[in-house]
Every structure is written in structure tokens, then in C-alpha cells.
Design a protein around this motif. Structure first.
Motif, PDB file in Angstrom:
ATOM      1  N   ALA A  90       0.836  -1.200   0.000  1.00 37.14           N
ATOM      2  CA  ALA A  90       0.000   0.000   0.000  1.00 37.14           C
ATOM      3  C   ALA A  90       0.873   1.253   0.000  1.00 37.14           C
ATOM      4  O   ALA A  90       0.604   2.209  -0.733  1.00 37.14           O
ATOM      5  CB  ALA A  90      -0.928   0.000   1.204  1.00 37.14           C
ATOM      6  N   HIS A  94       0.979   4.034  -2.811  1.00 39.80           N
ATOM      7  CA  HIS A  94       0.607   5.396  -2.442  1.00 39.80           C
ATOM      8  C   HIS A  94       1.715   6.395  -2.751  1.00 39.80           C
ATOM      9  O   HIS A  94       1.460   7.483  -3.246  1.00 39.80           O
ATOM     10  CB  HIS A  94       0.284   5.451  -0.953  1.00 39.80           C
ATOM     11  N   ARG A 102       0.303   2.840 -11.011  1.00 41.61           N
ATOM     12  CA  ARG A 102      -0.753   2.644 -10.025  1.00 41.61           C
ATOM     13  C   ARG A 102      -2.038   2.156 -10.681  1.00 41.61           C
ATOM     14  O   ARG A 102      -2.724   1.284 -10.152  1.00 41.61           O
ATOM     15  CB  ARG A 102      -1.041   3.975  -9.346  1.00 41.61           C
ATOM     16  N   LYS A 106      -3.071  -1.354  -9.012  1.00 41.25           N
ATOM     17  CA  LYS A 106      -4.180  -1.408  -8.065  1.00 41.25           C
ATOM     18  C   LYS A 106      -5.225  -2.437  -8.498  1.00 41.25           C
ATOM     19  O   LYS A 106      -5.638  -3.273  -7.687  1.00 41.25           O
ATOM     20  CB  LYS A 106      -4.801  -0.035  -7.859  1.00 41.25           C
ATOM     21  N   SER A 161      -5.470  -2.976   0.098  1.00 41.52           N
ATOM     22  CA  SER A 161      -6.380  -2.021  -0.519  1.00 41.52           C
ATOM     23  C   SER A 161      -7.047  -1.124   0.525  1.00 41.52           C
ATOM     24  O   SER A 161      -7.223   0.069   0.291  1.00 41.52           O
ATOM     25  CB  SER A 161      -7.325  -2.759  -1.469  1.00 41.52           C
ATOM     26  N   GLU A 164      -4.374   1.393   1.583  1.00 40.80           N
ATOM     27  CA  GLU A 164      -4.176   2.412   0.556  1.00 40.80           C
ATOM     28  C   GLU A 164      -5.271   3.477   0.630  1.00 40.80           C
ATOM     29  O   GLU A 164      -4.994   4.665   0.518  1.00 40.80           O
ATOM     30  CB  GLU A 164      -4.174   1.743  -0.827  1.00 40.80           C
TER      31      GLU A 164
END
Lengths: 294, 283, 257
Positions: A90, A94, A102, A106, A161, A164
Motif C-alpha cells: 500500500a 501510495h 498505479r 491497483k 487495498s 491504501e
């Protein structure tokens, strides 16, 4: 006429909205009702603390302490794997990943969370277990260690997740203030951003933990299935969920064994409920702290 | 200088974390694909198992999973959408709302095997549906209900308030506004939730273990009250039952591949749809 | 000097008070809105003009924790009466909002919507009505070839005229405009103003605006509001040329607001 129709629809929706509550209460009632006979027969304390689980012996013994220990040890082991990897991933997403990377990574992490638990269990059984057996020279690869590793992998996406998301809620101004004082990116990330998102991160970890405690198929396939208190992390174990899944098929409806499996379900339900309530309270406070109303 | 080194090491660690995570994903995909692919054939997809599970196909399991998905959505979608409509449109700050929200959150955290117990006691035994597609679908629908509700809620709240105003100002009733403006506008978002629910229902095993699944039936399910084979359960059964573990493992790889392709496709579509839906309402 | 009493008062507002929770937003308003005339409400932000206009078709019902006192009489009935049928009221008192808010449907469907919810199923009638409304809203020439396009693909000004057409299709008697040009460019604004001039032949119009020039261009009557009070009300001509109240004069000359 119109008014009547409008009122009718309001009623229909109100009633349907209550089904969730109805189901939740239904689950509690079913678990209590079906689990009660064994708790009456053995006594709740002995049921929880008994160290022998011989449900089909004569006389049968119903002590679920080894099962609780198994669940907890696998869960804790899984967290050792999942927390650093999940939080680390994460933080990477980030702070370090560019917009483009990303946007690819993700969804990839999210897709990992969509892999059915049976596939993880299957993967654990076919690939991880033989590997563990060979590397550590243990009699069987199906043990607490393997279960913890596989479950840890499973829990990474959940933790990553949610973490994040929590990092995303930290106001930019915190970061800017830290940079303005001459802090490096790493210092800012570890000393400012992560603590500011702290309760969000702990919510993520607790929810991940709750998932693992309740996970069934994976542990059923890879934990080995011995209902005794393990002496080493390489011993086979039998967590609560897999006990229910494995034995319900052979338990006679209405028997003490059947009742005992529902009582295990009740214990399991209460454990995950507690974890969920804790995480919800933390996240509520966290929202208030950062001024995110809801 | 020392700070620089610490930072380098720290960032390297973070990179390793994501790399390991993705490595696991890649490994799982690699093994399932490379070993599952040889098992796949037209026969595998369209025929029933033969020679005590060592040959033939898995068509009954595919069909069974399909029926379970359809049944599950049939129950969960109306209930989930209605709950979301109640929460967003009728009673955004009513007395009951906090109770309902609390129930949904906690229902979402209930372990899947506990749903299985509930389904066994209520649908299989108490309602007398037996081990059947109906019992399994009902059980699975409670499992995915919280997900459908939260996706629907997100979709409904994304519908601009000005559209509701416009409709009401034209003399539409509350229900007309919901039915003709709010739901159609929110539909893609609701669909995302449904698709994610499909992925979930397709992959779950524990809830159908005692409510719907059977290792082997020669016949395809003929009614909602028949028991059925299902892909995830079939993998489990192949690995734990039967007397030819090696041949069975090949079939299990094939099933795992089908299941994974299904779930990936479904979540890919859902993630894509969600992105499009979110963009549509951020001007 | 115009004799205001000769004109027919379509809406009579009597001793109107309005509260958001404990905070009073309108204080003791009294005014008449005349039939087939344009009445403009002006005043600085937060003076209560939008709050007031939303009361005229009970859109304030959508805001929780509010309370209205006094009476608003439309054709002999108090529309603040909780027993009144708001759905019917809103069919008679249409509204055009600050930001164009077409439904994410086609142009045709946007206008047909109001007819369909009233139970109209005759396709020919709906088609005629759509055409008629678009013509009245001066959008027909631009839209006739793309009736099945999404309304969201129209420009801002076109969208606002579509919203006006949508409102006209329901055949209201009164149309409320809540700063209809606030988000539009000058050319679109001019079109809407011309349109309002046309529409007043058939409809009673109330318009909220913070643009004084706009009020002087389009309206017959103007009400100046300040901090929830109705400071001055009269014909637009008189209010703009010889304001009676010192505050009105200051506002018009740009001293505050």
C-alpha cells in the motif's frame, strides 16, 4: 390513490431493508438453538477449554480448545506474512508508484482478492505444501505453517487495498508541512503519513484478521486436520472453520456432534463479530479525527 | 547522507513488498494456467465425468455453478437494491437507519461457513428444500447481500440531487422519481455490484458445502430442488475424495482454470464499469 | 403611474415566515405576484430569494428540519397547507433551476418524461407535445435532427432551454426560474432572457437573479430582499428609477451586495 401508492412503496422498501437485520438475528438464533444442546450437556466452560475433540468416539469428547488454538495460530501466522507485505504494498502504491503504474497495479491487487479461496487452497495443497515439506524436511507439508503462509497471501489484498484507502485520506497539508521542515520523503512517509492513517491501517489489519479467522476452504485443504494442540508450527492443525466443514457431512442431524458443530459456529461468529465491532469503532473515531464525516 | 541510505533501503523494502505480492499472484496464475490448459478441451466443457471422475468433462459442474449464480442474483439483487433505495431515498436519517447499517456491516463479516450452517438449518432442514440449488442460492444470496447493498448505495448517492429536484418539480411523485430517474441513472453502478456478486457466488464453496453441492450426479439438475455439482466444490471433492488422485488432480486444475478465468473476467468487467461510472459523475 | 391593483394577483403571499431549524430565513413577507407578468427577486446572496422561490412549489419540503408560517395563496388555496397535494401543485408551478439539470436520457425522453408520469400514453400526442415545447423554448431548430441524442451532449445554454421545454410540456401556469443564467455565457443568457419575454404572454413568471441588469431587462415587477426581509416591492421601472428605500438605492448603485 397516489398517496396510498406512495405509502405502500415506502412500506415495501422499509420491510425489505430490514431483511439484513432479520438475517443477522436469524443466524444468531439458529446458532444458539442448534448449539445449545451441547453447551447444556458439556457446559460452556468445558466446551471451550476441553483439550480433547473426539466427537465420534464412545464416549465422545467435545473440547474445542485445540481448534481455537489452531485458528488463532494460523491467523497470527498469516498476519505475520500479510501485514508487512500488505502495508508495504500500500505504501508503495501510495508513495512511489507513478499514476500510470498505479492504474495497473491497483486493479491487479484487487483481482488477487477475487481469486476464490478454493483456488488458494488448491494452490496451497499442490504447490506450497510439497515445497514446504522439502525445504523444511517435515513429515507433511499440510500443516499450520503452510496454512499460515497461504492464508497470509490471501489476506494481502484486503489489507493493502484498505490501507491504501486510509493513506489516501491523509490531508496533503500534513505532507507539505513535513517537507517544508526539511524531512525526507521516507521520514515523512513513516513518521507523518503512516501514523496519521494509523487507525485506518489498524482497521484494515483487524478486518484482514477477521477474514482469516472465518476462512474455511483454504485451511480445510492445507492445515492438515489434526485436532490436537500443536507443538510446533510444522504440526498439522484443525481450525474451527475446517472442523465444521469437514465433519458436518458425517454428523447425524440432532446429535450432540451436530450440535457441537453449530456451537463452534457460534464461537466463530462471536469472534469475528468482536473483531468487526472493534474495527468499526476505530474507523468511526478515525473519521471524526480527520474530519471525514459520514 | 545516512538519511539518504535509510530512504533508499526503505523504498527498496516497499518495492520488494509489492513485488512479492505480485509474484504470488503471478505464481498462482502460472500454475493454474500451465497445468489447467492441457486439461481443457471441448469435451471437458461439454461432457459429464466418466470412469469414476478420472475422465470426461465437468459440464454438470459448470451448469450447476451457473444455476447457483442465477438463483443467487435473483434473490440478492431485489433485496439489496431495495435496501439501498430505502437507505438513500426514503430514510437518509431515519431512526432505523443506524440499526440497518449496523446489521449490514456485521453481516458482511460473518464467516462463509457460518452462512452454510444457517442455510443448512433453515433452508435445507426447516423449510424442507433439502440439499438443492434453491437452498444453495438462498444461502449464497445472504452472503453477497452486503456487497450488493453497498455497491447500490454508492451508485444511488452518485446520482446528482439536481436530477431528483428536476423530476419532482415536474410533478413526479417520489416513487416515479426513484423508478424513472434515480434507478436508471444509477444502473451501471448497481450492475458493478451485481457482477462482483457473481464473482463471489461463483467462487464460494463453504456455504454450498451442506446446502447444494454434490460430488457427482450423472443427470443435469432438473428443478430448483435438485442438488447440483459446482465448480469450486468439484475442485475440493477431486482433491479429497476418490481413488485416483493423480488423474483427478489434472481435472481439478482444469476446473480451477475455468473458475479463475470466470472470476477474473467478471472482476475485470466490474472494475472497468465502476471506473466509467465514477467518471460519468465527476465533472 | 401604473395602477397595480387593476392587475390580477395570481399568488398572494401573506405574513410569510420561514425557518431553517431555529434560524429565521424569511421575515414577514407580504407581496402579490401578478398574472402573466414577470416578477424578479433581487438582493445579495443569502437574502432569502432562493428560499422564497422554492416555497412557491414546496421544493423546500426536500430540505429537512424547516418550518414555514403564514400563507401563500394560489387560486384561493393556501399552498403551505400540509394537506395540499404537492405533486399536483408542482405540476401547476414548474421550476427551472440554477444549473441545467437534464436527465441522462435523450432529448426526446427528457421532454416526454413529464407527460408520461402524468399517465399520457398516446405516442402521437407526446410527439406533438415534444415538438411544441421545443419550439416554445426556441430549441426546435437546433434539436429537431438529434432528438434521440443524449441531452448531456447539448451545450450548457441548450441544456437550460431543454429544461425550460421540459417544464413547458407539463403545461404549468406559473414558472419559477431560480437564477437560470447563473452558469451560462452571455449569448445563451440573452437567448433565455428573450425567451422569458415571450413566455410571459402565457405564463406567470417568477425569476430569482443576482444580476440587476437582468432584472431590469426582463421583469415587470421587482422585489428587493435583504437578510430575509422584503425591503421594497414595486414595478421594475419605479424601483430602478426612484427607489423609495435607502437600502434599495444603495444596492442598486452597487454600494453593497
Amino acid at each position: 390513490m397516489i398517496r396510498f401508492k406512495e405509502a405502500l412503496y415506502r412500506w415495501i422498501f422499509t420491510v425489505m431493508a430490514f431483511t439484513s437485520l432479520f438475517f443477522l438475528l436469524g443466524i444468531i438464533i439458529v446458532l444458539l438453538r442448534e448449539g445449545l444442546p451441547i453447551l447444556m450437556a458439556v457446559g460452556p466452560f468445558k466446551f471451550l477449554s476441553g483439550v480433547h475433540w473426539y466427537p465420534t468416539y464412545d464416549p465422545a469428547e467435545f473440547g474445542i480448545f485445540p481448534l481455537i488454538i489452531a485458528s488463532l495460530s494460523v491467523a497470527i501466522g498469516a498476519m505475520v506474512v500479510a501485514v508487512p507485505l500488505g502495508v508495504g504494498s500500500a505504501l508503495y502504491l501510495h508513495e512511489l508508484a507513478g499514476e500510470r503504474i498505479r492504474h495497473i497495479l491497483k486493479p491487479a491487487v484487487e483481482i488477487l482478492s477475487a481469486v476464490p479461496s478454493i483456488v488458494f487452497g488448491f494452490f496451497g495443497m499442490m504447490i506450497v505444501a510439497p515445497f514446504v515439506q522439502k525445504i523444511f524436511h517435515v513429515p507433511t507439508g499440510l500443516n499450520a505453517f503452510t496454512a499460515a503462509v497461504v492464508m497470509g497471501i490471501m489476506a494481502i489484498p484486503t489489507i493493502a487495498s484498505l490501507t491504501e484507502d486510509a493513506l489516501g485520506f491523509v490531508p496533503r497539508s500534513f505532507k507539505e508541512a513535513s517537507y517544508a521542515l526539511g524531512a525526507s520523503r521516507w521520514q515523512t512517509l513513516i513518521k507523518i503519513v503512516l501514523p496519521a492513517a494509523g487507525s485506518g491501517v489498524s482497521t484494515a489489519i483487524i478486518l484482514g484478521m477477521s477474514r482469516i479467522v472465518g476462512e474455511t476452504m483454504t485451511v480445510l485443504m492445507v492445515s492438515g486436520g489434526a485436532a490436537v494442540i500443536p507443538h510446533s508450527i510444522f504440526d498439522p492443525v484443525r481450525p474451527m472453520t475446517s472442523t465444521i466443514a469437514a465433519e458436518m457431512g458425517e454428523a447425524v442431524t440432532g446429535s450432540l456432534h451436530y450440535s457441537a458443530l453449530f456451537a463452534i459456529g457460534l464461537v466463530l461468529f462471536l469472534m469475528t463479530l468482536t473483531l468487526n465491532i472493534i474495527s468499526e469503532n476505530i474507523s468511526k473515531k478515525y473519521r471524526i479525527k480527520l474530519g471525514l464525516d459520514r | 547522507m545516512k538519511n539518504k541510505i535509510i530512504e533508499k533501503i526503505g523504498f527498496l523494502f516497499l518495492f520488494l513488498c509489492i513485488a512479492i505480492t505480485l509474484f504470488f499472484l503471478a505464481t498462482i496464475v502460472y500454475f493454474v494456467v500451465s497445468r489447467g490448459l492441457p486439461a481443457l478441451s471441448w469435451e471437458f466443457l461439454t461432457e459429464a465425468p466418466r470412469k469414476s471422475m478420472t475422465a470426461g468433462g465437468v459440464a454438470p459442474a459448470i451448469i450447476g455453478t451457473f444455476y447457483l449464480i442465477v438463483g443467487t442474483i435473483l434473490f440478492a439483487l431485489p433485496l439489496g437494491l431495495a435496501t439501498a433505495i430505502y437507505l438513500c431515498e426514503y430514510s437518509p436519517r431515519g431512526y432505523f437507519v443506524s440499526i440497518i447499517r449496523m446489521s449490514i456491516n456485521n453481516l458482511a463479516g460473518v464467516p462463509s461457513v457460518v452462512f452454510g450452517l444457517f442455510g443448512l438449518a433453515v433452508f435445507v432442514k426447516y423449510c424442507g428444500f433439502g440439499v438443492s440449488i434453491l437452498s444453495g442460492s438462498l444461502t449464497l444470496s445472504i452472503l453477497i447481500l452486503p456487497g450488493i447493498i453497498s455497491a447500490s448505495q454508492e451508485a444511488l448517492t452518485a446520482v446528482p440531487f439536481s436530477l431528483r429536484e428536476a423530476s419532482l418539480a415536474l410533478g413526479a411523485t417520489h416513487w416515479q422519481t426513484i423508478k424513472r430517474v434515480v434507478i436508471p441513472t444509477a444502473f451501471p453502478g448497481v450492475l458493478t455490484g451485481v457482477i462482483l456478486g457473481i464473482g463471489r457466488a461463483a467462487g464460494e464453496t463453504a456455504p454450498i458445502l451442506f446446502t447444494a453441492a454434490t460430488f457427482f450426479t450423472r443427470d443435469y439438475p432438473s428443478s430448483p430442488l435438485s442438488e447440483c455439482m459446482a465448480l469450486p466444490y468439484h475442485i475440493f471433492a477431486l482433491m479429497t475424495e476418490g481413488s485416483h488422485p493423480d488423474q483427478q488432480a489434472v481435472i481439478a486444475y482444469g476446473c480451477a482454470l475455468i473458475l479463475m478465468v470466470l472470476v477474473f473476467m467478471v472482476s475485470g468487467i466490474a472494475i472497468y464499469l465502476r471506473k466509467r461510472f465514477r467518471q460519468a459523475f465527476t465533472h | 403611474m401604473i395602477d397595480t391593483t387593476v392587475k390580477l394577483a395570481r399568488i398572494a403571499v401573506e405574513n410569510l415566515n420561514f425557518f431553517y431549524g431555529k434560524k429565521q430565513a424569511l421575515q414577514d413577507l407580504n407581496l402579490n405576484i401578478f398574472d402573466r407578468q414577470v416578477t424578479a427577486l433581487i438582493g445579495p446572496s443569502g437574502c432569502g430569494k432562493s428560499t422564497f422561490i422554492r416555497l412557491l412549489n414546496r421544493m423546500n419540503d426536500l430540505t429537512p428540519d424547516t418550518r414555514a408560517e403564514g400563507r401563500i395563496i394560489l387560486d384561493g388555496k393556501n399552498i403551505l397547507d400540509p394537506k395540499i397535494d404537492v405533486v399536483n401543485l408542482r405540476r401547476r408551478v414548474g421550476m427551472v433551476f440554477q444549473k441545467p439539470n437534464p436527465f441522462p436520457k435523450t432529448i426526446f425522453q427528457n421532454i416526454a418524461y413529464g407527460l408520461e408520469i402524468n399517465g399520457e400514453t398516446d405516442k402521437n400526442l407526446i410527439e406533438n407535445k415534444v415538438e411544441e415545447s421545443l419550439k416554445k423554448a426556441a430549441l426546435w431548430d437546433e434539436a429537431k435532427d438529434r432528438l434521440n441524442d443524449s441531452a448531456l451532449r447539448l451545450s450548457g445554454g441548450q441544456q437550460q432551454r431543454l429544461c425550460i421545454a421540459r417544464c413547458l410540456a407539463v403545461e404549468p401556469e406559473v414558472i419559477l426560474f431560480d437564477e437560470p443564467c447563473a452558469s451560462l455565457d452571455p449569448i445563451s443568457t440573452k437567448k433565455i432572457e428573450e425567451l422569458i419575454g415571450e413566455l410571459k404572454k402565457d405564463y406567470t413568471i417568477v425569476i430569482v437573479t443576482h444580476n440587476m441588469q437582468q432584472a431590469s431587462r426582463v421583469s415587470d415587477y421587482t422585489a428587493f430582499m435583504y437578510l430575509g426581509d422584503l425591503v421594497e416591492f414595486g414595478t421594475t421601472e419605479k424601483l430602478f428609477t426612484v427607489p423609495k428605500n435607502k437600502r434599495t438605492e444603495e444596492y442598486l448603485s452597487g454600494k453593497f451586495g
